[in-house]
Design a protein around this motif. Sequence first.
Motif, PDB file in Angstrom:
ATOM      1  N   PHE A 288       0.813  -1.207   0.000  1.00 33.16           N
ATOM      2  CA  PHE A 288       0.000   0.000   0.000  1.00 33.16           C
ATOM      3  C   PHE A 288       0.853   1.266   0.000  1.00 33.16           C
ATOM      4  CE2 PHE A 288      -2.156   3.399   2.360  1.00 33.16           C
ATOM      5  CZ  PHE A 288      -3.311   3.554   1.609  1.00 33.16           C
ATOM      6  N   TYR A 289       1.796   1.383   0.925  1.00 36.23           N
ATOM      7  CA  TYR A 289       2.634   2.581   0.981  1.00 36.23           C
ATOM      8  C   TYR A 289       3.773   2.518  -0.035  1.00 36.23           C
ATOM      9  CZ  TYR A 289       0.220   4.093   5.203  1.00 36.23           C
ATOM     10  OH  TYR A 289      -0.734   4.510   6.091  1.00 36.23           O
ATOM     11  N   GLU A 290       4.308   1.343  -0.265  1.00 37.24           N
ATOM     12  CA  GLU A 290       5.409   1.219  -1.225  1.00 37.24           C
ATOM     13  C   GLU A 290       4.993   1.745  -2.595  1.00 37.24           C
ATOM     14  OE1 GLU A 290       8.378  -2.136  -3.212  1.00 37.24           O
ATOM     15  OE2 GLU A 290       6.762  -2.766  -1.878  1.00 37.24           O
ATOM     16  N   CYS A 291       3.791   1.431  -3.031  1.00 40.32           N
ATOM     17  CA  CYS A 291       3.382   1.842  -4.375  1.00 40.32           C
ATOM     18  C   CYS A 291       3.208   3.356  -4.477  1.00 40.32           C
ATOM     19  CB  CYS A 291       2.101   1.117  -4.793  1.00 40.32           C
ATOM     20  SG  CYS A 291       0.578   1.696  -4.022  1.00 40.32           S
ATOM     21  N   GLN A 292       3.091   4.042  -3.332  1.00 38.47           N
ATOM     22  CA  GLN A 292       2.872   5.490  -3.343  1.00 38.47           C
ATOM     23  C   GLN A 292       4.125   6.291  -2.976  1.00 38.47           C
ATOM     24  OE1 GLN A 292      -1.159   6.625  -1.583  1.00 38.47           O
ATOM     25  NE2 GLN A 292      -0.847   4.603  -0.690  1.00 38.47           N
ATOM     26  N   GLY A 293       5.221   5.613  -2.632  1.00 38.27           N
ATOM     27  CA  GLY A 293       6.426   6.303  -2.216  1.00 38.27           C
ATOM     28  C   GLY A 293       7.114   7.024  -3.360  1.00 38.27           C
ATOM     29  N   PRO A 348      13.964  13.970  -9.741  1.00 34.11           N
ATOM     30  CA  PRO A 348      14.106  12.550  -9.390  1.00 34.11           C
ATOM     31  C   PRO A 348      14.153  11.669 -10.633  1.00 34.11           C
ATOM     32  CG  PRO A 348      12.289  13.623  -8.213  1.00 34.11           C
ATOM     33  CD  PRO A 348      12.698  14.540  -9.319  1.00 34.11           C
ATOM     34  N   THR A 349      14.292  10.385 -10.408  1.00 34.92           N
ATOM     35  CA  THR A 349      14.317   9.447 -11.525  1.00 34.92           C
ATOM     36  C   THR A 349      13.079   9.608 -12.396  1.00 34.92           C
ATOM     37  OG1 THR A 349      15.540   7.889 -10.147  1.00 34.92           O
ATOM     38  CG2 THR A 349      14.515   7.012 -12.132  1.00 34.92           C
ATOM     39  N   VAL A 350      11.932   9.833 -11.751  1.00 32.83           N
ATOM     40  CA  VAL A 350      10.699  10.123 -12.471  1.00 32.83           C
ATOM     41  C   VAL A 350      10.450  11.618 -12.365  1.00 32.83           C
ATOM     42  CG1 VAL A 350       8.213   9.739 -12.545  1.00 32.83           C
ATOM     43  CG2 VAL A 350       9.752   7.835 -12.007  1.00 32.83           C
ATOM     44  N   ALA A 351      10.269  12.286 -13.489  1.00 30.53           N
ATOM     45  CA  ALA A 351      10.095  13.740 -13.504  1.00 30.53           C
ATOM     46  C   ALA A 351       8.708  14.110 -12.994  1.00 30.53           C
ATOM     47  CB  ALA A 351      10.306  14.270 -14.916  1.00 30.53           C
ATOM     48  N   GLN A 352       8.586  14.117 -11.679  1.00 31.58           N
ATOM     49  CA  GLN A 352       7.308  14.398 -11.033  1.00 31.58           C
ATOM     50  C   GLN A 352       7.518  15.548 -10.062  1.00 31.58           C
ATOM     51  OE1 GLN A 352       4.168  12.860 -11.388  1.00 31.58           O
ATOM     52  NE2 GLN A 352       3.554  14.532 -10.054  1.00 31.58           N
ATOM     53  N   GLN A 353       6.643  16.550 -10.089  1.00 31.61           N
ATOM     54  CA  GLN A 353       6.830  17.706  -9.232  1.00 31.61           C
ATOM     55  C   GLN A 353       6.372  17.450  -7.799  1.00 31.61           C
ATOM     56  OE1 GLN A 353       4.857  21.284 -10.566  1.00 31.61           O
ATOM     57  NE2 GLN A 353       5.943  22.592  -9.112  1.00 31.61           N
ATOM     58  N   TYR A 354       5.231  16.746  -7.645  1.00 27.82           N
ATOM     59  CA  TYR A 354       4.649  16.546  -6.313  1.00 27.82           C
ATOM     60  C   TYR A 354       4.523  15.066  -5.992  1.00 27.82           C
ATOM     61  CZ  TYR A 354       3.323  21.416  -7.072  1.00 27.82           C
ATOM     62  OH  TYR A 354       3.348  22.773  -7.345  1.00 27.82           O
ATOM     63  N   TRP A 355       4.603  14.777  -4.683  1.00 29.29           N
ATOM     64  CA  TRP A 355       4.545  13.401  -4.195  1.00 29.29           C
ATOM     65  C   TRP A 355       3.654  13.339  -2.955  1.00 29.29           C
ATOM     66  CZ3 TRP A 355       7.315  10.208  -7.404  1.00 29.29           C
ATOM     67  CH2 TRP A 355       8.288  10.809  -8.203  1.00 29.29           C
ATOM     68  N   ASN A 356       3.180  12.145  -2.661  1.00 36.62           N
ATOM     69  CA  ASN A 356       2.269  11.941  -1.530  1.00 36.62           C
ATOM     70  C   ASN A 356       3.051  11.877  -0.218  1.00 36.62           C
ATOM     71  OD1 ASN A 356       0.337  11.166   0.318  1.00 36.62           O
ATOM     72  ND2 ASN A 356      -0.239   9.289  -0.737  1.00 36.62           N
TER      73      ASN A 356
END
Length: 492
Positions: A288-293, A348-356
Amino acid sequence: MKINIIKNLLLGGVLLISASSLQSCNDDWLDLKPEGRPVGDEVPLGGFEASAFGLYASLRTEGGVSDFTYVWTHCIRADDNEKGSTASDAATDGNVFNNFGYVATNGHIKTNWNGHYKIIYDANELINTAVASGDTSNGTMVNIAEAKAIRAFCYFELRRDYGEVPINLKTIDVPADEVAPKSTVAQVDAQIIKDLTEAAEVLPSQWPSSYLGRATKGMANALLAKLYLYQGNWAKALELSETVINSGVYQLNASYDNEFTKAGNNSKESVFEIQKTYDYPTKYTNNFYECQGVRGSGTWDLGWGFNVPSVELVAAYENGDLRKKTTILTSGGPDIYGSAGYTLPSVPTVAQQYWNGKAYTYPAERIQYAQNKNHWENIKIIRYADVVLMAAEAANELGQSGKAANYVNMIRNRAGLANTTAADQVTLRAAIKQERRIEFAMEFERFYDLVRWGDAPAVLGAKGYTDKNKYFPIPQEAIDKSQGVLVQNPNY
């Protein structure tokens, strides 16, 4: 069903003793964390404790109930959540859940259905076998009440995901026993109310510290209040919410940050949460948390990068709201605790601005477990903050503006915000909607709130939402197995 008496049953390496025998032990409670489930129709000597523990184990291990599938089915549809990861990663499911392209053969929709029904059937077996045994000891009655509360929770989730679903209270001995026609939403609600009302009469208000996580009177009443909220039965929703509030058992965690850490597990704000276990890599219980990290590399390889905040959510926070830093991680910014040396890479490795941020792994815990990916934090299903805002909403709809504002201010003040300026029913309704959005951002409430408020077409219409999308299609596999007894939801 036959009852096979086992003289010695070890569940996860711990000898089980019935709840009735433990009633006489003052402080000598054993640490009986539920680790698995009994096999088939075997019931342990001295009660039904093992079967009850098996239900809690299933909540954290059964597909669709608290894992990657749960994230897809309960989070991604909201306007505040985006698929995340890379554009090509799980792209098909991204279109299904982000853009409301549901189809009856989708694997997550099927897993969500199957997982919840599997737990319902296990609960049926415990209840039916215990009743047939004639055992009316306090311990057994509590185990039955736990099963009813968990069964009601599963039916509540199915009800808001699929609408009309089969009510099946049988013990499942052969596959044909699983076949049942759909019941109306009103009939499903009546069964949930019956189970929760009966459970609340028997369950304890609190469990000793070694039994944290088991269903309580507060859990049953809070879930019942939420069902009444969905029905628009404001008087009952307020009554049940205030039953929980006035119990004296719960309070808001002084720190919103702490509520989403391992230290916040089973805090005074916890009404019900799924207990995680950790023994990586052999026995960690779900992803559950791993997939959202955060999906990065090295220090920042914290997960798969799914379920990320939308730009609309980021813009929705008031200035000074302490919840923002807890919920929204920003590439190039600090972690939610300002930990020394823990600043997210700007790219980051994935070009994502925001994270949970609510799936973030605290650095000290990474060191403790020698593992970056979070497999140990409990999943908060019902928080006391939810009960407070349910009471606010119900009170406001009943015209009790002063009471509603007081409840809203409890939540705002914890977030570092001034009291609401809303004073009449219309402005308070908008304020309550805003507080629910921010308080439970990146959790499980937003999509369902939009649907029950009637706001989903306006908020989600540009993403492809139409009225049929308030429910998933019934999985095609379930329809096929029923040989046509189950009828597909409209317009699918």
